[in-house]
Design a protein around this motif. Structure first.
Motif, PDB file in Angstrom:
ATOM      1  N   TRP A 109      25.852  -2.215 -74.245  1.00 45.39           N
ATOM      2  CA  TRP A 109      26.462  -2.726 -72.966  1.00 45.39           C
ATOM      3  C   TRP A 109      26.434  -1.966 -71.715  1.00 45.39           C
ATOM      4  O   TRP A 109      26.530  -0.775 -71.808  1.00 45.39           O
ATOM      5  CB  TRP A 109      28.123  -2.921 -73.470  1.00 45.39           C
ATOM      6  CG  TRP A 109      28.967  -3.408 -72.248  1.00 45.39           C
ATOM      7  CD1 TRP A 109      28.722  -4.672 -71.747  1.00 45.39           C
ATOM      8  CD2 TRP A 109      29.860  -3.017 -71.801  1.00 45.39           C
ATOM      9  NE1 TRP A 109      29.825  -4.911 -70.863  1.00 45.39           N
ATOM     10  CE2 TRP A 109      30.575  -3.835 -70.977  1.00 45.39           C
ATOM     11  CE3 TRP A 109      30.618  -1.673 -71.924  1.00 45.39           C
ATOM     12  CZ2 TRP A 109      31.746  -3.724 -70.320  1.00 45.39           C
ATOM     13  CZ3 TRP A 109      31.734  -1.478 -71.056  1.00 45.39           C
ATOM     14  CH2 TRP A 109      32.353  -2.431 -69.989  1.00 45.39           C
ATOM     15  N   GLU A 141      29.717  -8.868 -64.745  1.00 49.80           N
ATOM     16  CA  GLU A 141      28.848  -8.715 -65.804  1.00 49.80           C
ATOM     17  C   GLU A 141      29.846  -9.177 -67.328  1.00 49.80           C
ATOM     18  O   GLU A 141      31.112  -8.968 -67.154  1.00 49.80           O
ATOM     19  CB  GLU A 141      28.706  -7.019 -66.065  1.00 49.80           C
ATOM     20  CG  GLU A 141      28.117  -6.629 -67.367  1.00 49.80           C
ATOM     21  CD  GLU A 141      26.835  -7.186 -67.873  1.00 49.80           C
ATOM     22  OE1 GLU A 141      26.672  -8.255 -68.255  1.00 49.80           O
ATOM     23  OE2 GLU A 141      25.728  -6.513 -67.669  1.00 49.80           O
ATOM     24  N   THR A 142      29.176  -9.489 -68.303  1.00 51.79           N
ATOM     25  CA  THR A 142      29.918  -9.891 -69.460  1.00 51.79           C
ATOM     26  C   THR A 142      30.357  -8.819 -70.038  1.00 51.79           C
ATOM     27  O   THR A 142      30.035  -7.751 -69.989  1.00 51.79           O
ATOM     28  CB  THR A 142      28.874 -10.496 -70.233  1.00 51.79           C
ATOM     29  OG1 THR A 142      28.030 -11.662 -69.851  1.00 51.79           O
ATOM     30  CG2 THR A 142      29.331 -10.809 -71.857  1.00 51.79           C
ATOM     31  N   THR A 196      32.264  -9.717 -75.683  1.00 49.81           N
ATOM     32  CA  THR A 196      31.427 -10.872 -75.776  1.00 49.81           C
ATOM     33  C   THR A 196      29.882 -10.403 -75.763  1.00 49.81           C
ATOM     34  O   THR A 196      28.979 -11.275 -76.481  1.00 49.81           O
ATOM     35  CB  THR A 196      31.628 -11.768 -74.474  1.00 49.81           C
ATOM     36  OG1 THR A 196      33.111 -12.080 -74.358  1.00 49.81           O
ATOM     37  CG2 THR A 196      30.646 -13.040 -74.349  1.00 49.81           C
ATOM     38  N   ARG A 197      29.530  -9.250 -75.095  1.00 51.39           N
ATOM     39  CA  ARG A 197      28.184  -8.650 -75.296  1.00 51.39           C
ATOM     40  C   ARG A 197      27.802  -8.613 -76.498  1.00 51.39           C
ATOM     41  O   ARG A 197      26.835  -8.635 -77.080  1.00 51.39           O
ATOM     42  CB  ARG A 197      27.864  -7.715 -74.260  1.00 51.39           C
ATOM     43  CG  ARG A 197      26.609  -7.055 -74.230  1.00 51.39           C
ATOM     44  CD  ARG A 197      25.467  -7.923 -74.077  1.00 51.39           C
ATOM     45  NE  ARG A 197      25.282  -8.327 -72.679  1.00 51.39           N
ATOM     46  CZ  ARG A 197      24.976  -9.484 -72.146  1.00 51.39           C
ATOM     47  NH1 ARG A 197      24.615 -10.464 -73.081  1.00 51.39           N
ATOM     48  NH2 ARG A 197      24.970  -9.765 -70.795  1.00 51.39           N
ATOM     49  N   PRO A 254      24.307 -10.611 -77.963  1.00 50.77           N
ATOM     50  CA  PRO A 254      23.409  -9.565 -77.359  1.00 50.77           C
ATOM     51  C   PRO A 254      22.383 -10.308 -76.528  1.00 50.77           C
ATOM     52  O   PRO A 254      22.255 -11.355 -76.276  1.00 50.77           O
ATOM     53  CB  PRO A 254      22.718  -9.008 -78.579  1.00 50.77           C
ATOM     54  CG  PRO A 254      23.437  -9.434 -79.753  1.00 50.77           C
ATOM     55  CD  PRO A 254      24.337 -10.577 -79.516  1.00 50.77           C
ATOM     56  N   LYS A 255      22.104  -9.430 -75.553  1.00 46.95           N
ATOM     57  CA  LYS A 255      21.115  -9.819 -74.780  1.00 46.95           C
ATOM     58  C   LYS A 255      19.684 -10.236 -75.432  1.00 46.95           C
ATOM     59  O   LYS A 255      19.497  -9.657 -76.309  1.00 46.95           O
ATOM     60  CB  LYS A 255      20.706  -8.799 -73.461  1.00 46.95           C
ATOM     61  CG  LYS A 255      21.601  -8.427 -72.590  1.00 46.95           C
ATOM     62  CD  LYS A 255      21.120  -7.514 -71.422  1.00 46.95           C
ATOM     63  CE  LYS A 255      22.058  -7.362 -70.247  1.00 46.95           C
ATOM     64  NZ  LYS A 255      21.749  -6.651 -69.072  1.00 46.95           N
ATOM     65  N   ASP A 263      31.820 -13.221 -66.296  1.00 48.91           N
ATOM     66  CA  ASP A 263      30.980 -13.483 -67.571  1.00 48.91           C
ATOM     67  C   ASP A 263      29.730 -14.771 -67.005  1.00 48.91           C
ATOM     68  O   ASP A 263      28.542 -14.364 -67.102  1.00 48.91           O
ATOM     69  CB  ASP A 263      31.592 -14.282 -68.607  1.00 48.91           C
ATOM     70  CG  ASP A 263      30.643 -14.516 -69.958  1.00 48.91           C
ATOM     71  OD1 ASP A 263      30.413 -13.589 -70.454  1.00 48.91           O
ATOM     72  OD2 ASP A 263      30.494 -15.926 -70.018  1.00 48.91           O
ATOM     73  N   ASN A 306      27.028 -13.197 -64.616  1.00 50.29           N
ATOM     74  CA  ASN A 306      25.963 -12.415 -65.195  1.00 50.29           C
ATOM     75  C   ASN A 306      24.779 -13.529 -65.603  1.00 50.29           C
ATOM     76  O   ASN A 306      23.855 -13.325 -65.703  1.00 50.29           O
ATOM     77  CB  ASN A 306      26.384 -11.784 -66.214  1.00 50.29           C
ATOM     78  CG  ASN A 306      25.595 -11.065 -67.149  1.00 50.29           C
ATOM     79  OD1 ASN A 306      25.134 -11.660 -68.213  1.00 50.29           O
ATOM     80  ND2 ASN A 306      25.018  -9.890 -66.672  1.00 50.29           N
ATOM     81  N   ARG A 307      25.310 -14.588 -66.162  1.00 51.06           N
ATOM     82  CA  ARG A 307      24.330 -15.676 -66.702  1.00 51.06           C
ATOM     83  C   ARG A 307      23.691 -16.282 -65.802  1.00 51.06           C
ATOM     84  O   ARG A 307      22.479 -16.780 -66.316  1.00 51.06           O
ATOM     85  CB  ARG A 307      25.125 -16.452 -67.844  1.00 51.06           C
ATOM     86  CG  ARG A 307      26.062 -15.633 -68.767  1.00 51.06           C
ATOM     87  CD  ARG A 307      26.857 -16.729 -69.887  1.00 51.06           C
ATOM     88  NE  ARG A 307      27.528 -15.755 -70.773  1.00 51.06           N
ATOM     89  CZ  ARG A 307      26.866 -14.972 -71.580  1.00 51.06           C
ATOM     90  NH1 ARG A 307      25.570 -14.663 -71.737  1.00 51.06           N
ATOM     91  NH2 ARG A 307      27.907 -13.910 -72.356  1.00 51.06           N
TER      92      ARG A 307
END
Length: 384
Positions: free
Chosen positions: A100, A169-170, A174-175, A179-180, A242, A245-246
């Motif tokens: 993160w 940023e997430t 939640t991250r 995960p990315k 959130d 970031n997406r």
């Protein structure tokens, strides 16, 4: 701890950098940009003389939280700091490391007996930038109240901010759950006559849906609470950071296509407003009544608050000063941004924000229904 988690301060030495529009977003003096945008209604029970340890209790649910900031030299990693803290509580725990904010953080589920009560909870640990320390957060409830309190605990931990980038940023919880990933989903948009090819991460929609459902569960706790307005503002702030970031790649691709032909910032904003006015209006079928923004971009029906949030994120990412306005009385939401163009505006902190109607085709910024032109009926949601 496994990914089954899916199912499942205000006194003397605590110097808080509180911003009025963010009444629950609190910073910690001496620890850089660290802050917590925690759910409304926590009270400080104890704090250490050096300002590094705090115990808080919620007035909404039977949840206790501990925040401890250790010197960076104390532990080799956030995992070591978290495990050591839980060992001091004689807790049984399972700890995992995850990525993160481009660093390794740690998360744990735990249970123990405290003051003759069996408790269950979650812990989180992360390194603060520039060697300012390692933060450990623990939150728990009695075993019998844990199921009721679990989403509240996760929301508390997910609101940790360790640097300015965290506002876009997430959150860490939640991250951890989502995960990315390098896998992408194609998104094809048509705005102002231009076809724009862009993409989202493969798990963006699922992750955004999770966060919205969780935060709506939190919001419902305040429906009859005197602090419902603050809770409502926080609900949208959590979604904003959130979703920002997406959507960063989408916003970048849209800007590159539209900006060259825009006369000015307001003209650029108009292209986005007109685009959202063409969306299919459809109330979200889930209880949250908010369509996640990845779902909107993938063609799902949506209503005024999803559209307003989408516009606010685009404009913010383009360095425009944008906010969101919501009204319980009118059951409506609108985006607004600073502009020198004439029209109906909302005044906040000395600035005039031009209001935009997303649900009526052909409307330009500053043109709204006369029944909505009463600032007292609107609640501002401010973003970084």
């Amino acid at each position: 701890m496994t990914r089954c988690v899916r199912t499942v301060f205000f006194s003397f030495l605590l110097i808080l950098c509180s911003i009025p529009a963010f009444s629950q977003r609190l910073g910690f003096s001496g620890y850089g940009d660290m802050a917590i945008d925690f759910p409304v209604g926590f009270q400080l029970m104890e704090s250490s003389n050096d300002g590094s340890s705090y115990e808080l209790k919620s007035t909404v649910l039977p949840v206790t939280c501990i925040i401890k900031i250790y010197p960076t030299s104390r532990y080799a990693s956030p995992k070591d700091a978290l495990d050591s803290s839980l060992k001091a509580l004689k807790a049984e725990n399972e700890t995992e490391e995850f990525e993160w904010r481009n660093q390794t953080s740690a998360i744990s589920s735990f249970n123990t007996t405290l003051n003759r009560q069996r408790i269950m909870g979650y812990g989180l640990s992360a390194s603060l930038p520039e060697g300012k320390g390692t933060v450990v957060m623990l939150a728990w409830a009695g075993v019998n109240q844990f199921q009721l309190s679990e989403t509240y605990i996760l929301s508390f931990l997910d609101s940790l901010i360790i640097d300015e980038g965290c506002y876009f940023e997430t959150g860490p919880i939640t991250r951890y759950l989502f995960p990315k990933t390098e896998n992408r989903v194609d998104v094809n948009l048509e705005i102002d006559g231009k076809k724009i090819a862009t993409s989202l991460a493969e798990n963006d929609r699922e992750a955004a849906d999770y966060l919205i459902a969780r935060e709506y569960d939190i919001l419902k706790l305040y429906m009859t609470n005197a602090n419902w307005k603050k809770a409502w503002q926080r609900y949208y702030r959590m979604i904003f950071k959130d979703s920002y970031n997406r959507l960063w790649r989408v916003a970048f691709d849209v800007y590159n296509e539209l900006a060259p032909s825009a006369a000015d910032e307001t003209d650029l904003a108009q292209k986005i407003l007109s685009w959202t006015q063409e969306f299919k209006y459809e109330r979200e079928s889930s209880t949250s009544d908010f369509t996640s923004l990845p779902a909107v971009l993938l063609g799902e029906g949506n209503d005024c608050d999803s559209r307003s949030m989408l516009i606010a994120i685009f404009l913010t990412s383009w360095n425009q000063d944008a906010i969101m306005l919501v009204s319980a009385e009118l059951s409506h939401a609108m985006p607004a941004f600073t502009s020198d163009h004439p029209g109906h505006s909302f005044t906040y902190d000395g600035k005039k924000y031009l209001m935009g109607e997303t649900t009526a085709k052909g409307q330009t910024w500053g043109k709204i229904d006369a029944t909505q032109d009463d600032q007292r009926k609107w609640l501002e949601v401010m973003f970084p």
